[in-house]
Design a protein around this motif. Structure first.
Motif, short mmCIF file in Angstrom:
data_model
loop_
_atom_site.label_atom_id
_atom_site.label_comp_id
_atom_site.label_asym_id
_atom_site.label_seq_id
_atom_site.Cartn_x
_atom_site.Cartn_y
_atom_site.Cartn_z
N VAL A 97 0.75 -1.14 0.19
CA VAL A 97 -0.27 -0.08 0.09
C VAL A 97 0.74 1.51 -0.21
O VAL A 97 1.58 1.35 0.64
CB VAL A 97 -1.10 -0.25 1.03
N VAL A 98 0.53 2.43 -1.02
CA VAL A 98 1.51 3.66 -0.68
C VAL A 98 0.26 4.71 -0.52
O VAL A 98 -0.60 4.11 -1.07
CB VAL A 98 1.73 3.76 -2.07
N ALA A 109 1.79 4.77 -7.27
CA ALA A 109 1.49 2.96 -7.10
C ALA A 109 1.59 3.05 -8.94
O ALA A 109 1.90 2.31 -8.68
CB ALA A 109 0.34 3.73 -7.08
N ILE A 110 1.89 4.72 -9.86
CA ILE A 110 1.50 4.44 -10.86
C ILE A 110 3.40 3.98 -11.38
O ILE A 110 3.30 3.24 -11.91
CB ILE A 110 1.02 5.56 -11.65
N GLU A 142 4.34 -0.31 -13.02
CA GLU A 142 5.59 0.47 -14.23
C GLU A 142 6.58 0.02 -14.12
O GLU A 142 6.84 -1.00 -14.74
CB GLU A 142 5.49 1.71 -14.80
N ARG A 143 7.22 0.25 -13.10
CA ARG A 143 8.37 -1.00 -13.24
C ARG A 143 8.83 -1.90 -12.66
O ARG A 143 8.84 -3.32 -13.23
CB ARG A 143 9.04 0.23 -11.26
N LEU A 144 7.11 -2.54 -11.75
CA LEU A 144 7.01 -3.93 -11.58
C LEU A 144 6.86 -4.74 -13.14
O LEU A 144 7.03 -6.14 -13.68
CB LEU A 144 6.15 -4.58 -10.63
N ASN A 145 5.81 -4.59 -14.25
CA ASN A 145 4.99 -4.80 -14.85
C ASN A 145 6.76 -5.21 -16.00
O ASN A 145 6.57 -6.21 -16.59
CB ASN A 145 4.48 -4.24 -15.59
N ALA A 146 7.68 -3.98 -16.45
CA ALA A 146 8.89 -4.16 -17.13
C ALA A 146 9.98 -5.08 -16.34
O ALA A 146 9.97 -5.84 -16.70
CB ALA A 146 9.14 -2.71 -16.80
N LEU A 147 9.25 -5.74 -14.68
CA LEU A 147 11.04 -6.02 -14.20
C LEU A 147 10.10 -8.23 -14.76
O LEU A 147 10.53 -8.48 -14.96
CB LEU A 147 10.78 -6.38 -13.20
N GLU A 194 8.31 -8.30 -17.13
CA GLU A 194 8.05 -9.17 -19.11
C GLU A 194 8.32 -10.21 -18.67
O GLU A 194 9.59 -10.82 -18.58
CB GLU A 194 8.56 -7.13 -19.92
N GLY A 195 7.74 -10.97 -19.84
CA GLY A 195 7.68 -12.50 -20.44
C GLY A 195 6.51 -13.64 -18.90
O GLY A 195 7.59 -14.44 -19.58
N LYS A 196 6.96 -12.91 -18.08
CA LYS A 196 6.57 -14.18 -16.85
C LYS A 196 4.91 -13.78 -17.15
O LYS A 196 4.34 -13.22 -17.38
CB LYS A 196 6.94 -13.75 -15.33
N ASP A 197 4.31 -14.47 -16.55
CA ASP A 197 2.57 -14.96 -16.57
C ASP A 197 2.31 -14.06 -15.52
O ASP A 197 1.41 -14.86 -14.26
CB ASP A 197 2.20 -16.75 -16.34
N CYS A 198 2.33 -13.13 -14.85
CA CYS A 198 2.03 -12.00 -14.69
C CYS A 198 2.05 -10.98 -14.04
O CYS A 198 2.14 -9.98 -15.76
CB CYS A 198 2.22 -12.29 -12.51
N ARG A 199 1.42 -9.82 -13.78
CA ARG A 199 0.86 -8.92 -13.91
C ARG A 199 0.90 -7.68 -13.10
O ARG A 199 -0.19 -8.45 -12.53
CB ARG A 199 -0.58 -8.24 -15.16
N TYR A 200 0.44 -6.80 -12.71
CA TYR A 200 0.78 -6.11 -11.86
C TYR A 200 -0.26 -4.46 -11.73
O TYR A 200 -0.09 -4.56 -13.33
CB TYR A 200 2.26 -4.80 -10.84
N LEU A 201 -1.05 -4.56 -10.88
CA LEU A 201 -2.31 -3.19 -11.66
C LEU A 201 -2.17 -2.27 -9.93
O LEU A 201 -1.37 -3.37 -9.08
CB LEU A 201 -3.45 -4.44 -11.45
N TRP A 202 -2.54 -1.09 -9.98
CA TRP A 202 -2.90 -0.46 -8.54
C TRP A 202 -4.70 -0.43 -8.97
O TRP A 202 -5.35 -0.23 -9.95
CB TRP A 202 -1.92 0.80 -9.14
#
Length: 67
Positions: free
Chosen positions: A22-23, A29-30, A34-39, A41-49
């Motif tokens: 929690v931020v 949060a954005i 963005e940082r986590l989704n860049a890391l 990339e190519g994995k079966d996960c996605r970060y949302l806020w």
């Protein structure tokens, strides 16, 4: 620390959802998403806020302040 039955994971429609952290600002949060989704990339996960509310004295909209 939560046990397996009470989170922080939630399974919803075949998808596992976990609150990472929690931020305090939307901008933070954005940036983190963005940082986590860049890391990831190519994995079966996605970060949302998502936004939420903080009641530092306890309570809720419907329940008032904690006693």
């Amino acid at each position: 620390m939560p046990d397996e039955d009470h989170g922080p994971r939630v399974c919803w429609d075949g998808v596992e959802v976990t609150v990472k952290e929690v931020v305090l600002t939307v901008d933070e949060a954005i940036r983190e998403v963005e940082r986590l989704n860049a890391l990831a990339e190519g994995k079966d996960c996605r970060y949302l806020w998502t936004g939420t509310r903080l009641f530092p004295d306890g309570g809720s909209f419907g329940g008032g302040a904690a006693s």
